[in-house]
Design a protein around this motif. Structure first.
Motif, PDB file in Angstrom:
ATOM      1  N   ALA A  42       0.846  -1.198   0.000  1.00 52.04           N
ATOM      2  CA  ALA A  42       0.000   0.000   0.000  1.00 52.04           C
ATOM      3  C   ALA A  42       0.881   1.247   0.000  1.00 52.04           C
ATOM      4  O   ALA A  42       1.960   1.230   0.597  1.00 52.04           O
ATOM      5  N   PRO A  43       0.465   2.303  -0.688  1.00 50.79           N
ATOM      6  CA  PRO A  43       1.269   3.526  -0.644  1.00 50.79           C
ATOM      7  C   PRO A  43       1.330   4.063   0.780  1.00 50.79           C
ATOM      8  O   PRO A  43       0.370   3.934   1.541  1.00 50.79           O
ATOM      9  N   LYS A  44       2.496   4.633   1.093  1.00 51.58           N
ATOM     10  CA  LYS A  44       2.665   5.186   2.442  1.00 51.58           C
ATOM     11  C   LYS A  44       2.167   6.623   2.456  1.00 51.58           C
ATOM     12  O   LYS A  44       2.427   7.378   1.518  1.00 51.58           O
ATOM     13  N   ALA A  45       1.487   6.971   3.510  1.00 53.16           N
ATOM     14  CA  ALA A  45       0.999   8.344   3.643  1.00 53.16           C
ATOM     15  C   ALA A  45       2.178   9.313   3.661  1.00 53.16           C
ATOM     16  O   ALA A  45       3.246   9.001   4.181  1.00 53.16           O
ATOM     17  N   ILE A  46       1.993  10.439   3.021  1.00 55.12           N
ATOM     18  CA  ILE A  46       3.036  11.473   3.034  1.00 55.12           C
ATOM     19  C   ILE A  46       2.471  12.745   3.650  1.00 55.12           C
ATOM     20  O   ILE A  46       1.259  12.956   3.658  1.00 55.12           O
ATOM     21  N   GLN A  47       3.393  13.551   4.122  1.00 55.19           N
ATOM     22  CA  GLN A  47       2.964  14.873   4.563  1.00 55.19           C
ATOM     23  C   GLN A  47       2.851  15.747   3.322  1.00 55.19           C
ATOM     24  O   GLN A  47       3.756  15.800   2.491  1.00 55.19           O
ATOM     25  N   ALA A  48       1.720  16.400   3.179  1.00 56.93           N
ATOM     26  CA  ALA A  48       1.471  17.249   2.012  1.00 56.93           C
ATOM     27  C   ALA A  48       1.044  18.604   2.542  1.00 56.93           C
ATOM     28  O   ALA A  48      -0.001  18.719   3.164  1.00 56.93           O
ATOM     29  N   GLY A  49       1.868  19.627   2.311  1.00 55.91           N
ATOM     30  CA  GLY A  49       1.570  20.922   2.916  1.00 55.91           C
ATOM     31  C   GLY A  49       1.598  20.750   4.416  1.00 55.91           C
ATOM     32  O   GLY A  49       2.536  20.172   4.963  1.00 55.91           O
ATOM     33  N   VAL A  50       0.550  21.171   5.052  1.00 56.84           N
ATOM     34  CA  VAL A  50       0.490  20.996   6.506  1.00 56.84           C
ATOM     35  C   VAL A  50      -0.417  19.815   6.867  1.00 56.84           C
ATOM     36  O   VAL A  50      -0.751  19.621   8.035  1.00 56.84           O
ATOM     37  N   GLY A  51      -0.790  19.032   5.834  1.00 57.95           N
ATOM     38  CA  GLY A  51      -1.678  17.892   6.091  1.00 57.95           C
ATOM     39  C   GLY A  51      -1.007  16.573   5.764  1.00 57.95           C
ATOM     40  O   GLY A  51       0.182  16.508   5.441  1.00 57.95           O
TER      41      GLY A  51
ATOM     42  N   ALA B 217      -0.146  10.395  -2.339  1.00 58.77           N
ATOM     43  CA  ALA B 217       1.223   9.888  -2.147  1.00 58.77           C
ATOM     44  C   ALA B 217       1.667   9.177  -3.422  1.00 58.77           C
ATOM     45  O   ALA B 217       0.824   8.694  -4.183  1.00 58.77           O
ATOM     46  N   PRO B 218       2.988   9.089  -3.702  1.00 59.28           N
ATOM     47  CA  PRO B 218       3.413   8.351  -4.904  1.00 59.28           C
ATOM     48  C   PRO B 218       3.017   6.879  -4.771  1.00 59.28           C
ATOM     49  O   PRO B 218       3.045   6.332  -3.675  1.00 59.28           O
ATOM     50  N   PRO B 219       2.643   6.231  -5.867  1.00 58.10           N
ATOM     51  CA  PRO B 219       2.329   4.806  -5.810  1.00 58.10           C
ATOM     52  C   PRO B 219       3.583   4.041  -5.349  1.00 58.10           C
ATOM     53  O   PRO B 219       4.699   4.516  -5.560  1.00 58.10           O
TER      54      PRO B 219
END
Ligand code: NAD
Length: 346
Positions: free
Chosen positions: A272-281, A287-289
């Protein structure tokens, strides 16, 4: 007589006319010879003489010259119709620059005379041979990223509208009739399905009386969606092409054909793709595949599986072959452009 070379005279020896004579025709074919040129401006007549061409006193003198088989029209857009009709009536074949005319009505008048005289009339939709377009065409046909359902085609510059007559409505100026006609010709030829709907928005950033760009969203009956965008005040650009298929995505940056094509592997046991921090969320969606889920594959080569424009012209005139650029296709593009201006009240 039938296998002899075809003599071409260029009418309108400006930027594009001289490019046909010096570059395009010699590079594509040795069966066509540019023998002469005519222009309304004395300095362009001089330029034609310097290029070693026979020059003419008048357009009528071109038409009266029996050795001339093809008249190539490379004048501003508002003069194409009258020049084309006169040349056809004089028994000449005609190559006409794009946009063929400013309105469908004018094109229909030309086509009626072409039919009546039996002479060839072919429009120079040269961007069907652009390598970047041919890459997209190969993707569309060979499906390395599956069925393509969305095509974004853009050209963006920051130099405004060039030249003089291109700023004026009465000469057929503006970007829809300039770059738009190329991009729509490529798109409609590629997708080859009736248009279901379109939206269009013109831009007037530069304050010209003609559009300096436009954005259009087109849906086709076969389900394909397209965005075509032209801009002349873009100091940074989006890719020339962005293409989405059912199994991947491709991007071609510019006419140098750099870019990438990414395909879904559809592999089993993909992590499964790993969650990334995007902006402040935080996001998993964006997230990238994971690495096993996708692979980079080479972009298509972008070679034409059809002959160059002027080789085709020779085949059409001497051997009765089918034109690659068909007048019905050119008419369809112009009819769409007519409708675009009409819905925008322009
Ligand atoms: P330009 O202004 O550089 O050249 C036009 C020439 O036509 C000028 O020298 C002008 O004096 C001459 N002219 C004007 N009226 C004339 C007439 N009645 N008889 C003879 N000569 C006349 O313009 P351009 O950029 O060369 O564009 C010419 C045509 O070529 C336009 O239709 C344009 O859309 C087309 N074009 C096509 C491409 C392409 O890639 N297919 C690229 C550029 C231009």
């Amino acid at each position: 007589f039938h296998m002899t070379k075809i003599n071409v005279v260029i009418v309108g020896y400006g930027g594009m006319g001289s490019y046909h004579g010096n570059t395009i025709i010699p590079a594509q074919n040795d069966k066509l010879t540019v023998t002469g040129a005519y222009d309304v401006l004395p300095e362009r007549i001089e330029a034609a003489k310097e290029a070693g061409l026979e020059t003419y006193e008048s357009f009528e003198a071109v038409l009266a010259d029996e050795k001339v088989e093809v008249v190539l029209i490379a004048t501003p857009n508002d003069s194409h119709k009258d020049l084309a009709i006169a040349a056809l009536r004089a028994g000449k074949h005609v190559v006409c620059e794009k946009p063929v005319t400013m309105k469908v009505q004018e094109l229909d008048e030309i086509l009626a005379v072409a039919k009546e005289t039996g002479k060839t009339f072919m429009v120079h939709q040269n961007r069907r041979w652009d390598p970047d377009f041919l890459m997209v065409r190969e993707m569309y046909q060979a499906k390395p990223i599956g069925d393509i359902f969305q095509i974004e085609s853009r050209v963006q510059g920051a130099n405004g509208i060039p030249g003089d007559w291109r700023h004026l409505k009465e000469h057929g100026g503006g970007m829809l009739l300039d770059w738009g006609v190329h991009l729509l010709d490529q798109l409609l030829w590629l997708v080859d399905s009736p248009i279901q709907s379109f939206n269009v928005d013109f831009s007037y950033v530069l304050g010209d009386p003609v559009d300096d760009g436009f954005f259009t969203y087109i849906t086709f009956e076969n389900g394909v969606r397209a965005i075509v965008e032209v801009g002349t005040s873009n100091y940074t650009k989006l890719p020339r092409w962005y293409v989405k298929g059912m199994e991947g995505t491709a991007k071609i940056d510019d006419w140098d054909c750099q870019g990438e094509m990414i395909r879904a592997t559809n592999a089993e046991n993909v992590s499964a793709p790993k969650a990334i921090q995007a902006g402040v969320g935080l996001t998993k969606t964006m997230a990238p595949p994971s690495e096993e889920a996708m692979e980079s594959i080479p972009l298509p080569e972008g070679h034409a599986d059809f002959v160059p424009f002027y080789e085709n012209l020779y085949e059409v005139i001497r051997e009765g072959k089918e034109p690659i650029v068909k007048n019905a296709e050119v008419r369809q593009v112009l009819a769409l452009i007519d409708e675009m201006f009409a819905v925008a009240g322009r």
